[in-house]
Motif scaffolding. Structure first.
Motif, PDB file in Angstrom:
ATOM      1  N   ILE A 111     -28.047 -47.331 -62.035  1.00 25.98           N
ATOM      2  CA  ILE A 111     -28.221 -47.807 -60.659  1.00 25.98           C
ATOM      3  C   ILE A 111     -26.885 -48.216 -60.054  1.00 25.98           C
ATOM      4  CG2 ILE A 111     -29.254 -49.645 -59.263  1.00 25.98           C
ATOM      5  CD1 ILE A 111     -31.659 -49.552 -61.190  1.00 25.98           C
ATOM      6  N   ALA A 112     -26.038 -48.870 -60.849  1.00 25.71           N
ATOM      7  CA  ALA A 112     -24.709 -49.260 -60.354  1.00 25.71           C
ATOM      8  C   ALA A 112     -23.905 -48.036 -59.954  1.00 25.71           C
ATOM      9  CB  ALA A 112     -23.973 -50.061 -61.427  1.00 25.71           C
TER      10      ALA A 112
ATOM     11  N   LEU B 171     -30.025 -41.658 -53.679  1.00 24.24           N
ATOM     12  CA  LEU B 171     -30.077 -43.015 -54.237  1.00 24.24           C
ATOM     13  C   LEU B 171     -31.522 -43.400 -54.552  1.00 24.24           C
ATOM     14  CD1 LEU B 171     -28.906 -45.811 -54.916  1.00 24.24           C
ATOM     15  CD2 LEU B 171     -29.004 -46.366 -52.468  1.00 24.24           C
ATOM     16  N   GLN B 172     -32.443 -43.068 -53.651  1.00 21.60           N
ATOM     17  CA  GLN B 172     -33.845 -43.397 -53.888  1.00 21.60           C
ATOM     18  C   GLN B 172     -34.413 -42.637 -55.096  1.00 21.60           C
ATOM     19  OE1 GLN B 172     -35.535 -42.646 -49.923  1.00 21.60           O
ATOM     20  NE2 GLN B 172     -35.874 -44.843 -49.720  1.00 21.60           N
ATOM     21  N   ASP B 173     -33.954 -41.410 -55.290  1.00 25.03           N
ATOM     22  CA  ASP B 173     -34.429 -40.639 -56.441  1.00 25.03           C
ATOM     23  C   ASP B 173     -34.097 -41.349 -57.748  1.00 25.03           C
ATOM     24  OD1 ASP B 173     -35.416 -38.726 -54.745  1.00 25.03           O
ATOM     25  OD2 ASP B 173     -33.700 -37.363 -54.962  1.00 25.03           O
ATOM     26  N   VAL B 174     -32.900 -41.921 -57.823  1.00 27.18           N
ATOM     27  CA  VAL B 174     -32.508 -42.687 -59.011  1.00 27.18           C
ATOM     28  C   VAL B 174     -33.404 -43.909 -59.169  1.00 27.18           C
ATOM     29  CG1 VAL B 174     -30.660 -44.044 -60.068  1.00 27.18           C
ATOM     30  CG2 VAL B 174     -30.122 -41.872 -58.938  1.00 27.18           C
ATOM     31  N   LEU B 175     -33.658 -44.590 -58.043  1.00 32.64           N
ATOM     32  CA  LEU B 175     -34.476 -45.806 -58.105  1.00 32.64           C
ATOM     33  C   LEU B 175     -35.915 -45.497 -58.481  1.00 32.64           C
ATOM     34  CD1 LEU B 175     -33.098 -47.634 -54.926  1.00 32.64           C
ATOM     35  CD2 LEU B 175     -32.447 -47.989 -57.311  1.00 32.64           C
ATOM     36  N   HIS B 176     -36.425 -44.377 -57.980  1.00 32.03           N
ATOM     37  CA  HIS B 176     -37.808 -44.015 -58.313  1.00 32.03           C
ATOM     38  C   HIS B 176     -37.981 -43.789 -59.822  1.00 32.03           C
ATOM     39  CE1 HIS B 176     -39.670 -43.964 -54.434  1.00 32.03           C
ATOM     40  NE2 HIS B 176     -38.799 -43.106 -53.921  1.00 32.03           N
ATOM     41  N   ARG B 177     -36.913 -43.309 -60.444  1.00 25.67           N
ATOM     42  CA  ARG B 177     -37.005 -43.106 -61.894  1.00 25.67           C
ATOM     43  C   ARG B 177     -37.111 -44.430 -62.635  1.00 25.67           C
ATOM     44  NH1 ARG B 177     -33.095 -38.917 -60.926  1.00 25.67           N
ATOM     45  NH2 ARG B 177     -31.369 -40.183 -61.723  1.00 25.67           N
ATOM     46  N   ARG B 178     -36.672 -45.519 -61.988  1.00 22.54           N
ATOM     47  CA  ARG B 178     -36.725 -46.843 -62.615  1.00 22.54           C
ATOM     48  C   ARG B 178     -37.688 -47.769 -61.882  1.00 22.54           C
ATOM     49  NH1 ARG B 178     -34.832 -44.836 -67.032  1.00 22.54           N
ATOM     50  NH2 ARG B 178     -32.817 -43.807 -66.756  1.00 22.54           N
ATOM     51  N   SER B 179     -38.580 -47.193 -61.057  1.00 24.49           N
ATOM     52  CA  SER B 179     -39.451 -48.024 -60.214  1.00 24.49           C
ATOM     53  C   SER B 179     -40.490 -48.813 -61.013  1.00 24.49           C
ATOM     54  CB  SER B 179     -40.154 -47.152 -59.175  1.00 24.49           C
ATOM     55  OG  SER B 179     -40.929 -46.153 -59.807  1.00 24.49           O
ATOM     56  N   HIS B 180     -40.654 -48.466 -62.279  1.00 25.52           N
ATOM     57  CA  HIS B 180     -41.591 -49.249 -63.090  1.00 25.52           C
ATOM     58  C   HIS B 180     -41.042 -50.634 -63.417  1.00 25.52           C
ATOM     59  CE1 HIS B 180     -38.958 -46.992 -65.811  1.00 25.52           C
ATOM     60  NE2 HIS B 180     -39.119 -47.966 -66.685  1.00 25.52           N
ATOM     61  N   TYR B 181     -39.748 -50.827 -63.171  1.00 23.00           N
ATOM     62  CA  TYR B 181     -39.169 -52.162 -63.335  1.00 23.00           C
ATOM     63  C   TYR B 181     -39.364 -52.932 -62.031  1.00 23.00           C
ATOM     64  CZ  TYR B 181     -36.768 -50.365 -67.488  1.00 23.00           C
ATOM     65  OH  TYR B 181     -36.481 -49.822 -68.711  1.00 23.00           O
ATOM     66  N   GLU B 182     -39.954 -54.106 -62.123  1.00 24.60           N
ATOM     67  CA  GLU B 182     -40.209 -54.909 -60.927  1.00 24.60           C
ATOM     68  C   GLU B 182     -38.909 -55.263 -60.205  1.00 24.60           C
ATOM     69  OE1 GLU B 182     -42.305 -59.166 -59.708  1.00 24.60           O
ATOM     70  OE2 GLU B 182     -42.556 -58.350 -61.730  1.00 24.60           O
ATOM     71  N   GLU B 183     -37.824 -55.419 -60.960  1.00 24.53           N
ATOM     72  CA  GLU B 183     -36.554 -55.834 -60.366  1.00 24.53           C
ATOM     73  C   GLU B 183     -35.985 -54.790 -59.393  1.00 24.53           C
ATOM     74  OE1 GLU B 183     -36.917 -57.704 -64.444  1.00 24.53           O
ATOM     75  OE2 GLU B 183     -37.321 -55.766 -63.476  1.00 24.53           O
ATOM     76  N   VAL B 184     -36.448 -53.553 -59.468  1.00 22.15           N
ATOM     77  CA  VAL B 184     -35.930 -52.480 -58.620  1.00 22.15           C
ATOM     78  C   VAL B 184     -36.640 -52.437 -57.272  1.00 22.15           C
ATOM     79  CG1 VAL B 184     -35.585 -49.962 -58.476  1.00 22.15           C
ATOM     80  CG2 VAL B 184     -35.289 -51.143 -60.658  1.00 22.15           C
TER      81      VAL B 184
END
Length: 412
Positions: free
Chosen positions: A103-104, A201-214
């Protein structure tokens, strides 16, 4: 259209005028007016594009909504890389390290791509076309056919003013073509590219969207979309010739508040405390409003950018006074503890020595730096008065700009 109507191929030949002394003189006069119109350092289109648009204004307008949602960071001059997005990364400390790093990296890449689009606009597109700016949309190439058309229009007049009006009208036609092209490109290329980078950027975040922090960051990327479109629409509106250039007379404070508003939106990481004082209301002639708003924008941008403050409070104080037909302005701002006062005093001495000299004129079309060549242009040419400017550092760790401007014609 002719080929379609006639059903046959048509060849177009460019006929050149005989090289008589009269024709050569006419062409040279046209070219001289064109060069003044487009390239004059004081009054030309390129100088105005540099002062009023390219020098930070496009960057602040487009980056503004992204900064407000903490989606981009600035480049560290010393390190040559983008600063880590602490705002969001601090909220993801509980994520696995590999997810945080991914994400960074995506946030850094997004900042790079946003700045690349803005840089492309400023350095390649919003330019007078030349060998150095082959993609510049303002193309003032005048070929033999154009010269012939102008000469035919002018052949029945012996008045220079009529000749001048015809040439200026032709140059405005070429200018309007450039304005149309920029407005179209802002949507077809710039906005499309920015939304594409945002989607990556959203595509990267969607891959980690199961984390509440995202979820917070993902929400910000959705919320910024309409704001980004609105920012592009505002920039596009700059590239149109208004039908009404008249402004009502106004209090000087209004131009300051307008300039301050543009700075507050961009430097949202700073708490800007502003104070404007005047012994009495100072009523300015309406035509000065755009120039004074730009003047305050540049001065206040310098205050924020060079303050050395990464956060906390930026204190800006402006004092205005009208005395013996002279408008006096003093702009003060605090400096961060990390700022080396000796270096600032040395830079101040350079500014005081070079301000208003030939060096300032040469730097008008160049972006970056402190912006003082643009300030000189506004004071000397846009406002058209005798003026003086002095910068200094006070014992209270404040940077001080003192301006005196002849008030005749400016103040009512």
């Amino acid at each position: 259209m002719l080929e379609t109507a006639l059903g046959e191929r048509i060849a177009v030949l460019s006929l050149t005028l005989p090289l008589t002394e009269s024709n050569k003189l006419f062409a040279r006069m046209v070219f001289e007016v064109r060069d003044m119109f487009s390239l004059s350092k004081e009054f030309g289109l390129d100088a105005n594009l540099s002062t009023n648009i390219r020098h930070g204004f496009v960057m602040r307008e487009i980056r503004g909504p992204l900064l407000a949602h903490h989606l981009v960071t600035n480049k560290d001059r010393a390190a040559g890389s983008y600063q880590a997005n602490i705002h969001w990364l601090d909220r993801m400390e509980s994520l696995p390290q590999y997810a945080t790093e991914e994400i960074a990296d995506a946030l850094t890449k997004f900042s790079e791509e946003v700045d690349a689009q803005i840089e492309y606009l400023n350095r390649n597109i919003i330019r007078i076309r030349s060998d150095q700016a082959k993609e510049g949309v303002f193309d003032f190439t005048i070929d033999d056919v154009s010269i012939q058309i102008l000469q035919r229009r002018c052949e029945r007049t012996a008045e220079f003013d009529d000749f001048y009006d015809e040439v200026i009208a032709a140059l405005w036609t070429l200018t309007n073509r450039g304005l149309d092209t920029i407005r179209e490109m802002l949507f077809s290329r710039t906005l499309t590219s920015l939304l594409g980078s945002l989607q990556a950027l959203q595509d990267v975040l969607h891959r980690r969207s199961h984390y509440e922090e995202v979820s917070g960051l993902l929400s910000a990327t959705n919320l910024v979309r309409p704001d980004l479109r609105s920012a592009i629409e505002r920039v596009a509106s700059w590239f149109a010739i208004p039908s009404n250039n008249e402004y009502q007379d106004y209090d000087l404070r209004i131009s300051y508040e307008a300039g301050l508003a543009t700075i507050k939106s961009y430097y949202s990481h700073l708490s800007i405390q502003s104070d404007f004082t005047a012994d009495e209301p100072i009523v300015m002639a309406g035509w000065t409003l755009p120039s004074l708003v730009r003047l305050f924008s540049l001065l206040l941008d310098n205050s924020a950018f060079h303050s050395g403050l990464a956060g906390g409070s930026l204190r800006i104080g402006v004092a205005a006074k009208l005395s013996k037909n002279v408008l006096e302005l003093q702009i003060r701002n605090n400096l961060g503890e990390s700022v080396n006062l000796s270096n600032v005093r040395a830079k101040s001495a350079t500014i005081n020595a070079e301000f208003g000299r030939e060096r300032a004129s040469q730097l008008i079309p160049v972006e970056g730096g402190s912006g003082y060549p643009k300030i000189w242009k506004i004071l000397a040419h846009d406002l058209g008065g005798n003026h003086a400017l002095q910068v200094s550092v006070s014992d209270e760790r404040e940077f001080v700009v003192d301006i005196m401007l002849e008030a005749k014609g400016l103040v009512l």
